[in-house]
Design a protein around this motif. Structure first.
Motif, PDB file in Angstrom:
ATOM      1  N   THR A  98     -24.076 -73.483  57.036  1.00  0.00           N
ATOM      2  CA  THR A  98     -22.970 -73.430  56.080  1.00  0.00           C
ATOM      3  C   THR A  98     -22.851 -74.752  55.326  1.00  0.00           C
ATOM      4  OG1 THR A  98     -21.763 -71.838  57.452  1.00  0.00           O
ATOM      5  CG2 THR A  98     -20.481 -73.075  55.831  1.00  0.00           C
ATOM      6  N   ARG A  99     -22.950 -75.862  56.035  1.00  0.00           N
ATOM      7  CA  ARG A  99     -22.900 -77.170  55.374  1.00  0.00           C
ATOM      8  C   ARG A  99     -24.066 -77.343  54.416  1.00  0.00           C
ATOM      9  NH1 ARG A  99     -25.826 -81.257  56.403  1.00  0.00           N
ATOM     10  NH2 ARG A  99     -26.386 -80.524  58.505  1.00  0.00           N
ATOM     11  N   MET A 100     -25.271 -76.959  54.848  1.00  0.00           N
ATOM     12  CA  MET A 100     -26.447 -77.077  53.992  1.00  0.00           C
ATOM     13  C   MET A 100     -26.290 -76.264  52.714  1.00  0.00           C
ATOM     14  SD  MET A 100     -29.432 -76.889  56.922  1.00  0.00           S
ATOM     15  CE  MET A 100     -30.764 -76.631  55.747  1.00  0.00           C
ATOM     16  N   GLN A 101     -25.752 -75.053  52.843  1.00  0.00           N
ATOM     17  CA  GLN A 101     -25.606 -74.221  51.648  1.00  0.00           C
ATOM     18  C   GLN A 101     -24.545 -74.776  50.707  1.00  0.00           C
ATOM     19  OE1 GLN A 101     -25.491 -69.950  52.159  1.00  0.00           O
ATOM     20  NE2 GLN A 101     -27.677 -69.996  52.612  1.00  0.00           N
ATOM     21  N   GLY A 102     -23.505 -75.383  51.272  1.00  0.00           N
ATOM     22  CA  GLY A 102     -22.507 -76.015  50.421  1.00  0.00           C
ATOM     23  C   GLY A 102     -23.109 -77.156  49.616  1.00  0.00           C
ATOM     24  N   GLU A 103     -23.917 -77.973  50.284  1.00  0.00           N
ATOM     25  CA  GLU A 103     -24.578 -79.081  49.600  1.00  0.00           C
ATOM     26  C   GLU A 103     -25.590 -78.570  48.582  1.00  0.00           C
ATOM     27  OE1 GLU A 103     -26.269 -81.335  52.748  1.00  0.00           O
ATOM     28  OE2 GLU A 103     -24.360 -82.221  53.398  1.00  0.00           O
ATOM     29  N   ARG A 104     -26.299 -77.507  48.950  1.00  0.00           N
ATOM     30  CA  ARG A 104     -27.316 -76.943  48.035  1.00  0.00           C
ATOM     31  C   ARG A 104     -26.660 -76.363  46.795  1.00  0.00           C
ATOM     32  NH1 ARG A 104     -30.335 -76.022  44.907  1.00  0.00           N
ATOM     33  NH2 ARG A 104     -32.419 -75.090  44.954  1.00  0.00           N
ATOM     34  N   ALA A 105     -25.545 -75.672  46.968  1.00  0.00           N
ATOM     35  CA  ALA A 105     -24.844 -75.080  45.830  1.00  0.00           C
ATOM     36  C   ALA A 105     -24.295 -76.165  44.914  1.00  0.00           C
ATOM     37  CB  ALA A 105     -23.714 -74.178  46.324  1.00  0.00           C
ATOM     38  N   ALA A 106     -23.817 -77.257  45.497  1.00  0.00           N
ATOM     39  CA  ALA A 106     -23.268 -78.357  44.698  1.00  0.00           C
ATOM     40  C   ALA A 106     -24.355 -79.078  43.910  1.00  0.00           C
ATOM     41  CB  ALA A 106     -22.541 -79.345  45.601  1.00  0.00           C
ATOM     42  N   HIS A 107     -25.592 -78.973  44.379  1.00  0.00           N
ATOM     43  CA  HIS A 107     -26.698 -79.672  43.718  1.00  0.00           C
ATOM     44  C   HIS A 107     -27.053 -79.030  42.390  1.00  0.00           C
ATOM     45  CE1 HIS A 107     -30.956 -80.744  42.948  1.00  0.00           C
ATOM     46  NE2 HIS A 107     -30.624 -81.908  43.477  1.00  0.00           N
ATOM     47  N   GLY A 108     -26.760 -77.736  42.248  1.00  0.00           N
ATOM     48  CA  GLY A 108     -27.071 -77.057  40.998  1.00  0.00           C
ATOM     49  C   GLY A 108     -28.245 -76.107  41.148  1.00  0.00           C
TER      50      GLY A 108
END
Length: 236
Positions: A214-224
């Motif tokens: 979940t944390r990884m996907q949040g960071e990935r989504a924020a990256h663009g």
């Protein structure tokens, strides 16, 4: 990069689902502790019966211990089923997101995030393949857009814990069902308690896996958006 069939163009946050799954996994841990305690108490009574066959396990303290163990098993089953349903919902959402992040690393279609759990024998491997694709797609790229990897330690520990727990449970239940003599029942109860302890460990590892992805996907989504195919391929 085009999304897979049926995937949206924007990822959906798995955060709310992850907190709900984490709470239910906590219930699984509590129910495991309950059933372990009840099982070990019942085992001690059966050992007394094995030492003194004049004792009646089906009356007084023995009957109450049996009833408590049955109740604990019911609570454990209910907690497991509720958690399994919500976990699969979360798992499917993260797989859909992975299709948007990086469709090229997906080994199995989104439907397998649900169906893979219900295929006999293959369910010991298919969900892991789905999870591996989710993990790889959820890794945030380098600032320059280049591909990077993150060790799958959490993923492997979670899956290994789940498989070991599942196999141990099947062995323990089989021995419990075959036990007839008091000492056999006492030994089987100890094995069941050990399997429940492994289930507890697997639940804790599942919490770690859910929170990490979940944390990884949040960071990935924020990256663009995902990097262009040519650039992505050059760094693999």
């Amino acid at each position: 990069m085009p999304a897979g069939r049926g995937a949206g163009t924007r990822p959906r946050s798995p955060v709310g689902l992850s907190w709900a799954v984490t709470a239910l996994l906590g219930c699984v841990v509590a129910s495991d502790l309950f059933v372990i305690g009840a099982g070990l108490h019942l085992r001690s009574l059966w050992e007394e019966v094995a030492a003194d066959e004049t004792l009646n396990i089906y009356a007084g303290p023995g009957l109450r211990a049996q009833e408590l163990h049955d109740l604990a098993g019911t609570v454990q089953t209910a907690a497991f089923l509720a958690t399994a349903v919500l976990f699969i919902v979360w798992f499917h959402r993260t797989r859909r997101n992975a299709e948007i992040f990086e469709a090229g690393v997906q080994r199995m279609g989104p439907g397998w995030a649900v169906g893979g759990w219900f295929v006999p024998v293959a369910n010991l491997w298919f969900p892991y393949r789905v999870a591996a694709g989710i993990w790889e797609a959820s890794v945030r790229p380098h600032p320059d857009g280049g591909w990077r990897t993150v060790p799958k330690t959490v993923l492997n520990l979670w899956w290994g814990g789940w498989v070991v727990s599942l196999l141990a449970s099947r062995i323990a239940v089989g021995q419990w069902n075959r036990a007839r003599e008091p000492q056999q029942i006492a030994d089987a109860a100890a094995l069941v308690a050990a399997a429940d302890a492994l289930d507890l460990v697997a639940a804790v590892l599942a919490v770690l896996f859910v929170r990490t992805v979940t944390r990884m996907q949040g960071e990935r989504a924020a990256h663009g958006p995902a990097p262009a195919p040519a650039l992505s391929g050059a760094h693999r």
